[in-house]
Write an enzyme that holds these catalytic residues in place. Structure first.
Site, PDB file in Angstrom:
ATOM      1  N   SER A  91      -7.202  -7.763  -9.608  1.00 52.32           N
ATOM      2  CA  SER A  91      -6.857  -7.241  -8.088  1.00 52.32           C
ATOM      3  C   SER A  91      -7.754  -7.626  -7.304  1.00 52.32           C
ATOM      4  O   SER A  91      -8.872  -7.681  -7.325  1.00 52.32           O
ATOM      5  CB  SER A  91      -6.471  -5.684  -8.372  1.00 52.32           C
ATOM      6  OG  SER A  91      -6.266  -5.213  -6.719  1.00 52.32           O
ATOM      7  N   HIS A  99       5.857   0.895  -3.664  1.00 49.16           N
ATOM      8  CA  HIS A  99       6.265   0.416  -2.426  1.00 49.16           C
ATOM      9  C   HIS A  99       7.514   1.378  -1.885  1.00 49.16           C
ATOM     10  O   HIS A  99       8.502   1.455  -2.468  1.00 49.16           O
ATOM     11  CB  HIS A  99       6.487  -0.868  -2.224  1.00 49.16           C
ATOM     12  CG  HIS A  99       6.541  -1.230  -0.690  1.00 49.16           C
ATOM     13  ND1 HIS A  99       7.678  -1.333   0.104  1.00 49.16           N
ATOM     14  CD2 HIS A  99       5.604  -1.678   0.399  1.00 49.16           C
ATOM     15  CE1 HIS A  99       7.325  -1.766   1.439  1.00 49.16           C
ATOM     16  NE2 HIS A  99       5.955  -1.676   1.341  1.00 49.16           N
TER      17      HIS A  99
END
Length: 383
Positions: A318, A118
């Site tokens: 995921s 990120h």
């Protein structure tokens, strides 16, 4: 004047309600109802200072914050007398806090993070003046461990600060903690700090059978979790770390009658109440069911795309389904996140199979994979 304000708010309500129906590219649980605690928004709640120190200021929600932190401490398997944490403004603040602690413990350490980390990790390096080494990523978004090993070996005299991705932003990849620990052992690195960015998957992995074990029973030092999967009308999150590390940075502030141990001074007192309410009303079993449903629905979306031979990818454990970027019309309507030639849908609680079917049929129509007559035949069932 009041009539004008009412009209503006009504128009905005309609706009937000409509856009919420087609919100698929960003990880927000929109299936939440906090009507029962809405009355508290008529009060100021400020959790300034340390969540475990009763301040002179009386309008706060520390009791609820402490109960929230106890839930996460149990979830991440760290004893009550060894952990510390607080409710943050979101995943970014949690990442900043973890990296700040690492810098305080190892001032000359090097921060290692992958290309898929990120953007807040690179921001933390700039803000705190930390030497930063970007590690290559594999095709699925996971860290390239050979590259990590190579650069650590080249800098083996300096402490290691690692940002471990527990679900990358774009591809939902999970970095392998055990492989990272093996690399540190192989290069005889004694001084290291592992921060886990578990913004989204931090409230998913602990509930899945067979998922990688990332908790404080292994030598991690901090974990940042966003409130996105929980669902909240206000951005929020939780950061957990070891109490012994926080003691290195705390200072007493006479003005507020509390310790300064967090990044922000004033902290939102409503968000601990929101998270507490969610935990109390849905509980461990409720979140486990939601996590499993989201994973199953993500697999369903992936299979629907595969059946139509549409380029796509889904990492194990995921809920982020990556696929070839469609036309701009669909990107705008469904608010898809894109990067390069790829887009993704993050399958949250509000993305059910009916909505998935609607999206897939619109996708194949726009991309020329379905005749318009066939789509129009399906339309009554989709609306």
């Amino acid at each position: 004047m009041l009539d004008t304000v009412s009209k503006e708010l009504a128009l905005f309500w309609q706009q937000i309600e409509q856009r919420s129906q087609f919100h698929a590219g960003y990880p927000y649980n929109l299936n939440c109802d906090y009507t029962h605690i809405g009355k508290f928004f008529n009060f100021l709640l400020n959790n300034a200072g340390d969540p475990y120190v009763e301040p002179d200021f009386g309008l706060h929600s520390r009791k609820f914050e402490q109960e929230v932190l106890s839930f996460f401490a149990e979830l991440y398997k760290i004893p009550e007398n060894e952990f510390w944490g607080y409710v943050t403004a979101g995943g970014t603040e949690g990442n900043l806090y973890g990296i700040l602690l690492a810098r305080e413990i190892y001032p000359n350490g090097i921060l290692y993070s992958s290309q898929d980390s990120h953007y807040s990790i690179a921001k933390a390096a700039r803000l705190f003046g930390i030497q930063h080494q970007v590690i290559n990523s594999q095709a699925n978004g996971e860290m390239n461990y050979e590259h990590l090993s190579q650069v650590i070996r080249q800098n083996s005299q300096q402490p290691v600060i690692i940002n471990l991705n527990i679900g990358t932003t774009v591809k939902g990849a999970i970095d392998d903690l055990d492989k990272v620990l093996e690399i540190l052992t192989r290069h005889q690195i004694k001084d290291y700090y592992i921060h886990c960015d578990a913004a989204l998957s931090g409230m998913i992995l602990p509930f899945l059978d067979g998922a990688p074990q990332v908790n404080f029973q292994k030598p991690i030092d901090s974990v940042a979790i966003s409130g996105k999967f929980i669902g909240s009308p206000l951005p929020c999150g939780v950061v957990l770390t070891k109490k012994k590390w926080v003691e290195k940075v705390e200072t007493m502030i006479e003005y507020i009658g509390s310790k300064d141990t967090t990044i922000l001074g004033s902290r939102n007192g409503h968000t601990p109440l929101i998270i507490w309410y969610a935990l109390q009303t849905r509980g461990y079993e409720g979140f486990a069911k939601e996590a499993k449903t989201c994973i199953q629905n993500a697999q369903y979306l992936f299979q629907q795309l595969k059946l139509r031979e549409y380029p796509c990818m889904l990492n194990k454990f995921s809920n982020t389904v990556v696929f070839q970027k469609p036309c701009q019309k669909l990107i705008k309507k469904w608010q898809l996140a894109t990067q390069g030639n790829w887009a993704h849908i993050i399958v949250m609680q509000n993305i059910d199979r009916q909505k998935i079917d609607t999206f897939v049929n619109e996708l194949v129509l726009q991309e020329g994979l379905m005749p318009e007559s066939e789509y129009l035949h399906l339309q009554p069932a989709l609306t």
